[in-house]
Write an enzyme that holds these catalytic residues in place. Structure first.
Site, PDB file in Angstrom:
ATOM      1  N   SER A  56      -0.915  -0.866  -4.491  1.00 33.15           N
ATOM      2  CA  SER A  56      -2.182  -0.144  -4.480  1.00 33.15           C
ATOM      3  C   SER A  56      -1.975   1.198  -3.803  1.00 33.15           C
ATOM      4  O   SER A  56      -1.443   1.263  -2.693  1.00 33.15           O
ATOM      5  CB  SER A  56      -3.238  -0.971  -3.734  1.00 33.15           C
ATOM      6  OG  SER A  56      -4.475  -0.296  -3.681  1.00 33.15           O
ATOM      7  N   LYS A  87       0.871  -1.166   0.000  1.00 30.38           N
ATOM      8  CA  LYS A  87       0.000   0.000   0.000  1.00 30.38           C
ATOM      9  C   LYS A  87       0.906   1.213   0.000  1.00 30.38           C
ATOM     10  O   LYS A  87       1.787   1.347   0.854  1.00 30.38           O
ATOM     11  CB  LYS A  87      -0.910   0.014   1.237  1.00 30.38           C
ATOM     12  CG  LYS A  87      -1.991   1.086   1.168  1.00 30.38           C
ATOM     13  CD  LYS A  87      -3.014   0.780   0.087  1.00 30.38           C
ATOM     14  CE  LYS A  87      -4.132   1.802   0.038  1.00 30.38           C
ATOM     15  NZ  LYS A  87      -5.175   1.481  -0.926  1.00 30.38           N
TER      16      LYS A  87
END
EC number: 3.5.2.15
Length: 373
Positions: A234, A165
């Site tokens: 992401s 992330k």
């Protein structure tokens, strides 16, 4: 080296703030909240800059878990890694996958194979002007090495999926860099997501030796022949550092789960999905009792940058109504869902430097039944 037991469970959700399934499993003793190391989820947002379903889901999970782990809600993220991927287009179904890890005295007798292991690490906070550039690549590579050590994985070949992330740029962050006399890689918040994802993926490739040459700032989003076969990144607005989760198989793990992977070369590469399932002893669409149960599939989805798939033109990159990442998630999600027999699979859009152009990694986790099952 310590011996660990890793657990994995997939829980459907009725909305970004739905924690009932998780709390129910905790109350029933099926999940030890103090053993939770990471939670990966798919939320029904748009996956864009303004997708606040990701932050909402993390806030709900932190609030729910806080009393179980003895921390204030805002401190839970210091202990548990949360990666929420927005966008459940097509048949994709919102869900979370919970990973737990415990240290045990010794592995059960007769357990010879390497089993699922998980490790986590975080980078330092980045300055806005560092996103999408060599600083993010280098720091990510360091974090991947740390996460491998945390997982007890010594060989890069045993790493099958690296979930990251990473942050993105906002107007405030761009202005802060400008006030210091620095420029960011882009002034577009949406474009910054791709730069951050790409730099993070290249960091994985560097750490695992998938790229031998040095990476320069100008290589990000330009030299797409440079990529990682196991990276999944992401971007989100909710953080300013990288959270790195390494999934692989390790001899130090006594987990009843295994993981394997393959690489999709385009959005309709069914053969790669079948190969990923086969790597963990499964056949696509099979309901036969093989002693192995599919837990979840994790994959990246990308619109082919040259505007065609196997010689046929597509319009994903030209559609002004729906972004290309949403098209790609729907296409890849449908393909994998059909082969896996479930739409509750983790498919994330935007695969810059994550697999070959237009493709991406696909990993499968299975539960292996023992004699007592």
């Amino acid at each position: 080296m310590r011996t660990t037991s890793v657990g994995v469970v997939r829980i459907p959700t009725k909305g970004p703030g739905d924690v009932a399934g998780l709390l129910g499993m905790i109350e029933q003793g099926e999940i030890d909240p103090k053993a939770i190391l990471a939670i990966l989820g798919k939320t029904e947002g748009n996956g864009g800059v303004n997708d606040f379903t990701r932050e909402y889901a993390v806030a709900a999970l932190c609030t729910a878990l806080a009393p179980h782990v003895g921390l204030e809600p805002h401190r839970v993220e210091q202990r548990i890694a949360f990666v929420m991927s927005g966008g459940t287009e097509g048949v994709l179904s919102p869900h979370i996958t919970v990973f737990t890890r415990k240290s045990i005295a010794q592995a059960p007798a007769g357990l010879a194979d390497k089993r699922l292991s998980i490790g986590m690490a975080q980078t330092r906070d980045f300055l806005p002007e560092e996103l999408g550039r060599s600083a993010q690549i280098e720091e990510t590579a360091k974090a991947v090495v740390s996460a491998m050590a945390d997982a007890g994985i010594t060989e890069p070949k045993d790493v099958h999926f690296v979930q990251i992330k990473c942050p993105l740029l906002t107007s405030d962050r761009v202005e802060a860099a400008s006030a210091r006399g620095n420029t960011t890689v882009t002034t577009s918040a949406y474009s910054s997501m791709a730069y951050s994802r790409g730099a993070s993926a290249l960091g994985v490739a560097v750490a695992l030796g998938e790229i031998e040459e040095g990476i320069r700032d100008q290589d990000v989003l330009r030299r797409f022949e440079l990529f990682s076969k196991v990276a999944s990144t992401s971007a989100g607005i909710e953080l300013i550092h990288n959270v790195v989760i390494v999934l692989g198989n390790s001899a130090s793990s006594a987990s009843p789960f295994e993981i394997g992977h393959a690489v999709m070369h385009d959005a309709i590469d069914a053969a790669a999905v079948i190969e990923a399932l086969a790597s963990v002893g499964l056949k696509a669409g099979s309901t036969a009792n093989t002693g192995r149960e599919l837990v979840n599939i994790f994959a990246k989805a990308e619109a082919s940058p040259n505007g065609n798939v196997r010689g046929f033109r597509h319009t994903m990159l030209e559609d002004t109504d729906i972004s290309a990442t949403r098209h790609a998630r729907a296409a890849v999600g449908g393909l994998i869902g059909g082969l896996a027999g479930s739409g509750a699979v983790y498919v994330s859009g935007g695969a810059e430097h994550q697999g070959p152009p237009g493709g991406g990694p696909v990993a499968a986790i299975v539960r292996v039944a023992d004699d007592s099952d």
